[in-house]
Write a protein that holds these residues in place. Structure first.
Motif, mmCIF file in Angstrom:
data_model
loop_
_atom_site.group_PDB
_atom_site.id
_atom_site.type_symbol
_atom_site.label_atom_id
_atom_site.label_comp_id
_atom_site.label_asym_id
_atom_site.label_seq_id
_atom_site.Cartn_x
_atom_site.Cartn_y
_atom_site.Cartn_z
ATOM 1 N N PHE A 106 27.458 40.533 41.014
ATOM 2 C CA PHE A 106 27.835 39.523 41.643
ATOM 3 C C PHE A 106 28.478 39.676 43.136
ATOM 4 O O PHE A 106 28.739 38.958 43.888
ATOM 5 N N LYS A 107 28.908 41.106 43.209
ATOM 6 C CA LYS A 107 29.311 41.825 44.279
ATOM 7 C C LYS A 107 28.581 41.660 45.669
ATOM 8 O O LYS A 107 28.926 41.704 46.832
ATOM 9 N N ASP A 138 29.126 49.181 39.957
ATOM 10 C CA ASP A 138 28.329 48.110 40.492
ATOM 11 C C ASP A 138 28.779 47.715 41.940
ATOM 12 O O ASP A 138 28.198 47.502 42.835
ATOM 13 N N GLY A 255 38.366 42.631 36.511
ATOM 14 C CA GLY A 255 38.842 44.099 36.558
ATOM 15 C C GLY A 255 39.875 44.281 37.418
ATOM 16 O O GLY A 255 41.073 44.621 37.126
ATOM 17 N N ASN A 256 39.452 44.039 38.739
ATOM 18 C CA ASN A 256 40.475 44.091 39.909
ATOM 19 C C ASN A 256 40.829 42.939 40.236
ATOM 20 O O ASN A 256 41.670 42.637 41.188
ATOM 21 N N TYR A 257 40.563 41.741 39.288
ATOM 22 C CA TYR A 257 41.063 40.339 39.817
ATOM 23 C C TYR A 257 40.899 39.594 40.946
ATOM 24 O O TYR A 257 41.513 38.750 41.246
ATOM 25 N N GLY A 258 39.569 40.322 41.850
ATOM 26 C CA GLY A 258 39.447 39.700 43.055
ATOM 27 C C GLY A 258 38.461 38.375 42.605
ATOM 28 O O GLY A 258 38.808 37.396 43.545
ATOM 29 N N ASN A 259 37.707 38.360 41.860
ATOM 30 C CA ASN A 259 36.769 37.253 41.581
ATOM 31 C C ASN A 259 37.622 36.041 41.119
ATOM 32 O O ASN A 259 37.509 35.010 41.644
ATOM 33 N N ALA A 307 32.841 48.026 34.574
ATOM 34 C CA ALA A 307 33.137 47.630 36.009
ATOM 35 C C ALA A 307 34.699 46.847 35.608
ATOM 36 O O ALA A 307 35.231 46.538 36.748
ATOM 37 N N THR A 386 28.382 38.334 35.317
ATOM 38 C CA THR A 386 28.628 39.014 36.562
ATOM 39 C C THR A 386 27.696 40.249 36.855
ATOM 40 O O THR A 386 27.519 40.540 37.930
HETATM 41 C C1 LIG Z 1 33.514 43.961 39.656
HETATM 42 C C2 LIG Z 1 33.031 43.433 38.545
HETATM 43 C C3 LIG Z 1 33.618 42.988 37.678
HETATM 44 C C4 LIG Z 1 35.103 42.652 37.691
HETATM 45 O O1 LIG Z 1 35.499 41.789 39.013
HETATM 46 P P1 LIG Z 1 36.744 41.791 39.672
HETATM 47 O O2 LIG Z 1 36.862 41.055 41.057
HETATM 48 O O3 LIG Z 1 37.157 43.177 39.932
HETATM 49 O O4 LIG Z 1 37.947 41.293 38.852
HETATM 50 C C5 LIG Z 1 33.210 42.156 36.305
HETATM 51 N N1 LIG Z 1 32.006 42.455 36.110
HETATM 52 C C6 LIG Z 1 31.160 43.068 36.719
HETATM 53 C C7 LIG Z 1 29.672 43.367 36.391
HETATM 54 C C8 LIG Z 1 31.572 43.480 38.106
HETATM 55 O O5 LIG Z 1 30.777 44.593 38.871
#
Ligand SMILES: *Cc1c(COP(=O)(O)O)cnc(C)c1O
Length: 435
Positions: A106-107, A138, A255-259, A307, A386
């Motif tokens: 998703f990034k 990722d 993870g980093n709670y950005g999404n 991730a 994601t």
């Molecule tokens: C980065 C990532 C996440 C976490 O997203 P955040 O925005 O950091 O919370 C979740 N799943 C996948 C596959 C990722 O690459």
């Protein structure tokens, strides 16, 4: 649009400066000075807008007049050149597949958007920027692909040796041109620590403009608002009559709670979301906080959803800000659950056996969050998928793994040759950057 630092100890900056700097000089995250809701009719009539139009409406106030409308629209069209399908997995449970982009993470959207913004700024004012990024898997691939060939930008990616999947490693070590990979003898936290040290090292920062390309950068973070709105549009177009008045919940593997924080920004703009679920692995600082009101960052714990192996989520401070630093308000809008690796494996099995759906470990955790919520509630729930499961083959049951077809995006990197420089300590990173 002006941005201020959440540490409140740096001057306000423009969109451009916030993107180029990444982090404020006082090490605070940038946050928009003002957030204007969109007209309610925009969301009511969402099905009459194309994805590109939706994205433009959502992002335009955050860019302001710093990128001309025609160019911003062109950037958006370029960034969003793939699908974001909403798949019904069970009644009232949907998977929002965010992995159909070039690196199947998703990034891709945030990385591509940020790269194109930097490229535009560089055309007007040619200065070299070095994007320095640590990855647990990722981020690296998405950043490498998003920034490939962008003039004025060098990319240096640090990744932990032996800790990323083969496909992920290929994605970040085979592109060449302006992308270079450093294979670090250590774990993700070591990579992250080296990157942080470089940002603080004036013997580097006086010689080159370093910036980050993780979700602390507003140009990577904000475009993630699009996903939630695209999902809402698809849901609205396919509403089951009996579900029409149910609550709408998003479960976001975090993870980093950005999404998830970008989802909350979309909500702030008026997208009618009733509640967010932050679904996570053994790294449970947020679920613990919501239970105890004690926020205690921890070293990261390694899991099969790597991730999200983050013990000190950088965007949480933005989430608090969006809820006016009010714990009760936050609790009313955010639930959070932690799941073990065994639960995650079971969820992948269950999704495959009972619903013929192959999820990656992160998506499976999003699904678990939905199931947990539905034990005592009634709602329509969307979990975010994601990453494509192919990127996490080593942790997927071989029986399920054998059912996954290798997508074209992945085939194209498999035959390429890895190029990476091995390092084991900070001094080597410094020499690498300064040469
Ligand atoms: C980065 C990532 C996440 C976490 O997203 P955040 O925005 O950091 O919370 C979740 N799943 C996948 C596959 C990722 O690459």
């Amino acid at each position: 649009m002006q941005y201020y630092s959440l540490n409140n100890n740096s001057p306000k900056v423009s969109f451009q400066e916030a993107v180029v700097k990444g982090l404020a000089p006082d090490k605070g995250l940038y946050f928009p000075e003002e957030i204007k809701s969109l007209d309610a009719t925009f969301f009511q009539n969402i099905d009459s807008y194309s994805n590109n139009e939706i994205a433009f409406e959502l992002i335009k106030q955050f860019v302001g007049d710093e990128i001309p409308t025609t160019i911003l629209k062109k950037i958006i069209a370029d960034v969003l050149s793939f699908d974001f399908p909403l798949i019904e997995v069970e009644k009232d449970i949907y998977s929002l597949e965010l992995y159909h982009g070039p690196t199947m993470a998703f990034k891709d959207v945030g990385a591509r958007f940020m790269a194109r913004c930097l490229s535009y700024f560089n055309k007007r004012n040619p200065t070299q920027v070095t994007v320095l990024v640590a990855t647990s898997g990722d981020t690296g691939g998405a950043v490498a692909s998003g920034f490939l060939g962008v003039k004025g930008v060098d990319v240096v990616i640090l990744y932990p040796s032996g800790k990323v999947s083969d496909i992920q490693e290929k994605q970040l070590t085979t592109l060449g041109q302006n992308i270079r990979a450093l294979e670090v003898d250590g774990v993700f936290d070591d990579c992250q620590a080296m990157v942080k040290e470089a940002f603080l090292d004036t013997s580097i920062t006086t010689k080159m403009q370093l910036t980050s390309a993780n979700s602390i950068n507003i140009a990577r973070w904000l475009p993630q608002m699009f996903y939630f709105t695209f999902a809402y549009k698809q849901l609205k177009m396919s509403f089951r009559a009996e579900s029409r008045n149910k609550k709408l919940i998003f479960s976001v593997p975090s993870g980093n709670y950005g999404n998830i924080c970008a989802g909350m920004m979309a909500q702030k703009l008026g997208l009618p979301i009733d509640l967010f679920i932050a679904s996570t692995n053994a790294n449970k600082v947020v679920p613990t906080y919501l239970e105890t009101e004690i926020y205690e960052p921890k070293p990261s714990i390694q899991t099969i959803a790597n991730a999200m192996d983050v013990g000190d989520p950088s965007n949480f401070i933005r989430i608090e800000k969006l809820h006016e630093n009010n714990f009760e308000k936050l609790k009313n809008n955010l639930h959070s659950y932690s799941f073990t690796d065994d639960q995650t494996r079971d969820a992948m099995q269950n999704l495959y056996a009972n619903h013929n759906y192959i999820a990656d470990p992160h998506g499976a955790i999003g699904y678990l969050g939905v199931k947990k919520y539905l034990e005592s509630n009634n709602a329509q729930c969307i979990f975010l998928e994601t990453a494509h499961p192919i990127k996490f083959l080593p942790v997927i049951d071989p029986k399920i793994a054998s059912e996954i077809k290798i997508p074209e995006q992945i085939k194209s990197v498999l035959g390429k040759e890895k190029v990476a420089t091995q390092i084991s300590e900070y001094s080597e990173l410094k020499v690498f950057l300064l040469n």
